[in-house]
Scaffold this motif. Structure first.
Motif, PDB file in Angstrom:
ATOM      1  N   ASP A   1      -5.149   8.756 -11.296  1.00 18.74           N
ATOM      2  CA  ASP A   1      -5.374  10.173 -10.823  1.00 18.74           C
ATOM      3  C   ASP A   1      -4.435  10.812  -9.736  1.00 18.74           C
ATOM      4  N   VAL A   2      -3.995   9.457  -9.206  1.00 16.45           N
ATOM      5  CA  VAL A   2      -3.240   9.900  -7.940  1.00 16.45           C
ATOM      6  C   VAL A   2      -1.691   9.589  -8.138  1.00 16.45           C
ATOM      7  N   ALA A   3      -1.598   8.474  -8.598  1.00 13.87           N
ATOM      8  CA  ALA A   3      -0.236   7.840  -8.798  1.00 13.87           C
ATOM      9  C   ALA A   3       0.100   7.171  -9.855  1.00 13.87           C
ATOM     10  N   ASP A   4       0.892   7.895 -10.752  1.00  9.92           N
ATOM     11  CA  ASP A   4       1.436   7.329 -12.031  1.00  9.92           C
ATOM     12  C   ASP A   4       2.826   7.247 -12.088  1.00  9.92           C
ATOM     13  N   ASP A   5       3.320   6.423 -12.356  1.00 13.22           N
ATOM     14  CA  ASP A   5       4.936   6.246 -12.764  1.00 13.22           C
ATOM     15  C   ASP A   5       5.548   6.369 -11.366  1.00 13.22           C
ATOM     16  N   LEU A   6       5.028   5.563 -10.561  1.00  7.53           N
ATOM     17  CA  LEU A   6       6.093   5.424  -9.501  1.00  7.53           C
ATOM     18  C   LEU A   6       7.005   4.300  -9.711  1.00  7.53           C
ATOM     19  N   PRO A   7       8.400   4.851  -9.760  1.00  9.20           N
ATOM     20  CA  PRO A   7       9.447   3.973 -10.184  1.00  9.20           C
ATOM     21  C   PRO A   7       9.448   2.590  -9.561  1.00  9.20           C
ATOM     22  N   GLY A   8       9.417   1.524 -10.240  1.00  7.02           N
ATOM     23  CA  GLY A   8       9.494   0.072  -9.502  1.00  7.02           C
ATOM     24  C   GLY A   8       8.233  -0.369  -9.131  1.00  7.02           C
ATOM     25  N   ILE A   9       7.085   0.210  -9.205  1.00  3.67           N
ATOM     26  CA  ILE A   9       5.996  -0.169  -8.484  1.00  3.67           C
ATOM     27  C   ILE A   9       5.122  -0.312  -9.573  1.00  3.67           C
ATOM     28  N   VAL A  10       4.280  -1.618  -9.744  1.00  3.69           N
ATOM     29  CA  VAL A  10       3.164  -1.780 -10.741  1.00  3.69           C
ATOM     30  C   VAL A  10       1.972  -1.536  -9.987  1.00  3.69           C
ATOM     31  N   ILE A  11       1.275  -0.289 -10.297  1.00  5.56           N
ATOM     32  CA  ILE A  11       0.178   0.015  -9.646  1.00  5.56           C
ATOM     33  C   ILE A  11      -1.056  -0.789 -10.083  1.00  5.56           C
ATOM     34  N   ASP A  12      -2.009  -1.090  -8.878  1.00  9.68           N
ATOM     35  CA  ASP A  12      -2.953  -2.018  -9.405  1.00  9.68           C
ATOM     36  C   ASP A  12      -4.184  -1.019  -9.646  1.00  9.68           C
ATOM     37  N   HIS A  13      -4.498  -1.024 -10.722  1.00 12.12           N
ATOM     38  CA  HIS A  13      -5.525  -0.137 -11.219  1.00 12.12           C
ATOM     39  C   HIS A  13      -7.136  -0.325 -11.199  1.00 12.12           C
ATOM     40  N   SER A  14      -7.220  -1.903 -10.548  1.00 17.91           N
ATOM     41  CA  SER A  14      -8.471  -2.142 -10.027  1.00 17.91           C
ATOM     42  C   SER A  14      -8.802  -1.733  -8.592  1.00 17.91           C
ATOM     43  N   TYR A  15      -7.823  -1.154  -7.934  1.00 20.13           N
ATOM     44  CA  TYR A  15      -7.927  -0.866  -6.604  1.00 20.13           C
ATOM     45  C   TYR A  15      -8.067   0.872  -6.380  1.00 20.13           C
ATOM     46  N   ALA A  16      -9.385   0.969  -6.302  1.00 20.92           N
ATOM     47  CA  ALA A  16      -9.693   2.534  -6.148  1.00 20.92           C
ATOM     48  C   ALA A  16      -8.978   3.045  -5.324  1.00 20.92           C
TER      49      ALA A  16
ATOM     50  N   ASP B   1       5.749  13.307  -2.897  1.00 24.73           N
ATOM     51  CA  ASP B   1       4.411  12.984  -2.586  1.00 24.73           C
ATOM     52  C   ASP B   1       4.020  11.695  -2.019  1.00 24.73           C
ATOM     53  N   VAL B   2       5.125  10.917  -1.875  1.00 26.94           N
ATOM     54  CA  VAL B   2       4.965   9.558  -1.174  1.00 26.94           C
ATOM     55  C   VAL B   2       5.287   9.795   0.300  1.00 26.94           C
ATOM     56  N   VAL B   3       4.295   9.258   1.031  1.00 24.95           N
ATOM     57  CA  VAL B   3       4.420   9.363   2.696  1.00 24.95           C
ATOM     58  C   VAL B   3       5.164   8.265   3.143  1.00 24.95           C
ATOM     59  N   ALA B   4       4.533   7.178   2.712  1.00 25.00           N
ATOM     60  CA  ALA B   4       5.123   5.910   3.110  1.00 25.00           C
ATOM     61  C   ALA B   4       4.700   4.623   2.330  1.00 25.00           C
TER      62      ALA B   4
ATOM     63  N   LEU C   1       0.885  -1.086  -0.257  1.00 23.96           N
ATOM     64  CA  LEU C   1      -0.228   0.029  -0.122  1.00 23.96           C
ATOM     65  C   LEU C   1       0.703   1.305   0.100  1.00 23.96           C
ATOM     66  N   ILE C   2       0.702   2.097  -0.855  1.00 24.75           N
ATOM     67  CA  ILE C   2       1.515   3.297  -0.998  1.00 24.75           C
ATOM     68  C   ILE C   2       0.673   4.592  -0.440  1.00 24.75           C
ATOM     69  N   GLN C   3       1.217   5.276   0.575  1.00 25.75           N
ATOM     70  CA  GLN C   3       0.378   6.392   0.983  1.00 25.75           C
ATOM     71  C   GLN C   3       0.943   7.594   0.377  1.00 25.75           C
ATOM     72  N   LEU C   4       0.311   8.368  -0.277  1.00 26.54           N
ATOM     73  CA  LEU C   4       0.552   9.624  -0.976  1.00 26.54           C
ATOM     74  C   LEU C   4      -0.327  10.790  -0.300  1.00 26.54           C
ATOM     75  N   ARG C   5       0.241  11.939  -0.596  1.00 29.22           N
ATOM     76  CA  ARG C   5      -0.187  13.238  -0.312  1.00 29.22           C
ATOM     77  C   ARG C   5      -0.110  14.207  -1.422  1.00 29.22           C
ATOM     78  N   PRO C   6      -1.043  13.806  -2.359  1.00 26.11           N
ATOM     79  CA  PRO C   6      -1.302  14.691  -3.535  1.00 26.11           C
ATOM     80  C   PRO C   6      -1.873  15.989  -3.119  1.00 26.11           C
ATOM     81  N   SER C   7      -2.060  16.903  -4.295  1.00 25.03           N
ATOM     82  CA  SER C   7      -2.520  18.180  -3.768  1.00 25.03           C
ATOM     83  C   SER C   7      -4.043  18.145  -3.272  1.00 25.03           C
ATOM     84  N   PRO C   8      -4.366  19.244  -2.587  1.00 23.84           N
ATOM     85  CA  PRO C   8      -5.569  19.068  -1.722  1.00 23.84           C
ATOM     86  C   PRO C   8      -6.783  18.976  -2.595  1.00 23.84           C
TER      87      PRO C   8
END
Lengths: 453, 90
Positions: free
Chosen positions: A28-43, A101-104, A4-11
């Motif tokens: 909309d929130v996290a594109d192109d995080l290096p080395g991470i395959v984002i699960d787009h099925s997870y809102a 923007d990645v918190v943890a 799980l990637i916790q991000l703090r994007p713009s308000p």
């Protein structure tokens, strides 16, 4: 590993994610995080910010009265993704440094409670395994194990029992079988036990293979239990198997060796780092002879072990990385277990391995009603059953593909490449490269044959 | 760890007796029933099972005294741990 990637994007993005009437996606929130395959099925999910309820409270402490703020300037957003197991440490370390923007990054462990464990009833039966291994398709290709020596290095085989359980005659190759010096008995005529289970399971995919009975685990040592041996006995067995292999004509050479055993405890070993150590040392004589036999043309498979984190065998004494010694050999296949429903059994050992990190290599079927060699209601279980199931598939391939046309290294690669991958990023330490896929193997062999024609 | 393994490199055809002579091992230091087992025929590499004290004395990583002409094994002493079936899980 799923994370799980916790991000703090713009308000405004946080506000959109928090608003159930606004559709939002992970991209909309996290594109192109290096080395991470984002699960787009997870809102993406908005997560409130805990804050001290009392003015002047400690902003970092969760052990005080708190309020939770969903204000866009306070809240954060969580998305789900996957990181390759062997890049985990570096990616998690680097990510917050490269993306502000990645918190943890947090683990996202499986919360399923239905993993099959020791004592659970069987999941399916051996006919399900036949179906999953596409037995009719293997047979149609002429891949039934005919003439292929399949060595079962274990507690000995009872051929009459295995024949009766299968409902057809099985072949034991008496000439190529071998006993440790302390073991008397005739090949194929040992008491019904673990070795008979392994033989039965190996014959599921290769019903016409010739069993080579190697009852190493019957060798006795002072103070030992009734079913264990010493690694030195296995060295002797492998020296014999080398002779078996070398005696075959080079152009038709084939030998499949299945090993559903290993070392549970570091107690009898030198510690890792000591030059005489077995668990972590490729120079130990047994690890040398495994490599030597594989180089000479044998396909060697080892059970990954039953020390999976969800329900480990009570004998497991390695504090971590339980796939040790030859069970993690780079020139052998290390086999984990899944049930016939396709889910990893909870006791199947996870990697990384100690000699080679990418262990297990593959998973195969276990915990099904099969030989009943261990009791009428007992499933064929453990990675002990998964290993010979996979070895049977290898023996089936060898019916028409000797090591002169498809080397053991090439066959290992083919099995890994065609495996049914269970993660989004390729290799993972639960399933390895995935579940053995007989249909994929057949298709790859057809392509290979067409290329060679 | 009562007995350990050591490796020795000998020209073929090697025998247990030639290995014992080469390493200056007495009969009561060697598991003669185990014998001399080839590990890698291409490298003329063999293994034998010996007492822990003999393994320490002749092994290349052992704690025995080092002398210029003292016979040495190719490798060892190595552990000889027990092995068990991986099933059924308990």
């Amino acid at each position: 590993m799923r994370v799980l990637i916790q991000l703090r994007p713009s308000p405004d993005v946080v506000a959109a994610v928090a608003d159930p009437s606004v559709p939002s996606s992970a991209s909309d929130v996290a594109d192109d995080l290096p080395g991470i395959v984002i699960d787009h099925s997870y809102a993406p999910v908005a997560v409130p910010q805990p804050m001290p309820a009392v003015p002047g409270g400690d902003p970092l402490s969760l052990n005080q009265p708190l309020i939770f703020s969903m204000a866009p300037q306070d809240a954060s957003v969580v998305v789900r993704g996957e990181i390759a197991d062997d890049e985990l440490t570096s990616r998690i370390t680097l990510l917050p440094a490269t993306r502000r923007d990645v918190v943890a990054v947090y683990a996202d462990p499986a919360i399923e409670t239905t993993l099959t464990c020791a004592g659970d009833p069987p999941v399916g039966d051996w006919h399900d395994v036949e179906r999953l291994l596409c037995l009719p398709d293997l047979a149609a290709e002429g891949l039934d194990g005919s003439g292929v020596p399949l060595a079962v290095v274990d507690t000995g085989i009872n051929a009459a029992y295995v024949s009766a359980a299968r409902g057809r005659e099985v072949t034991v190759d008496h000439e190529r079988s071998w006993n440790p010096k302390s073991v008397s008995g005739t090949p194929g005529d040992f008491a019904v036990d673990h070795g008979s289970m392994c033989a039965f399971d190996a014959l599921i995919a290769a019903p016409k293979a010739s069993l080579v009975d190697v009852p190493v685990l019957l060798s006795r040592r002072q103070g030992g239990s009734t079913l264990d041996g010493l690694l030195s006995d296995a060295i002797s067995a492998y020296a014999h198997l080398r002779e078996v292999l070398d005696a075959q004509p080079a152009e038709s050479r084939a030998l499949v060796v299945t090993n559903s055993w290993g070392s549970f405890s570091p107690r009898w070993d030198f510690p890792p780092g000591h030059p005489g150590n077995y668990s972590d040392n490729p120079a130990h004589p047994f690890n040398l002879i495994v490599g030597s036999l594989a180089e000479a043309g044998a396909d060697i498979l080892f059970a990954a072990g039953n020390c999976g984190t969800q329900c480990r065998d009570s004998r497991c004494a390695y504090p971590d990385r339980p796939i040790v010694g030859a069970n993690s050999h780079p020139r052998a296949l290390s086999i984990g277990g899944i049930d016939t429903g396709g889910t990893r059994v909870g006791y199947s050992s996870q990697g990384p391995g100690r000699l080679a990190a990418r262990k297990p290599d593959l998973c195969a079927y276990t915990h099904f009603t099969g030989s009943r060699a261990l009791g009428d209601t007992e499933p064929d279980s453990g990675t002990s059953a998964a290993c010979p199931v996979a070895a049977g598939l290898v023996a089936a391939v060898r019916t028409r593909w000797p090591s002169s046309t498809l080397s053991p290294a090439q066959l290992r690669t083919l099995l890994r490449r065609t495996a049914d991958d269970r993660s989004a990023v390729g290799y993972d330490h639960d399933y390895g490269y995935g579940v053995v896929d007989a249909a994929g193997v057949i298709a790859a062999l057809r392509r290979r044959a067409a290329k060679a024609a | 760890m009562a007995e350990v393994l050591i490796t020795v490199r000998l020209p073929a055809p090697a025998t247990l007796e030639s290995a014992m002579r080469h390493l200056d091992l007495a009969e009561d230091e060697v598991d003669t029933a185990y014998g001399l087992v080839p590990v890698d025929p291409r490298r003329n590499l063999y293994v034998l099972r010996v007492t822990e004290s003999a393994g320490r004395r002749v092994g290349d990583t052992g704690a025995g005294p080092r002398g210029g002409d003292r016979p040495r094994a190719e490798g060892g002493p190595y552990s000889d741990p027990p092995i068990e079936p991986y099933g059924p899980p308990r």
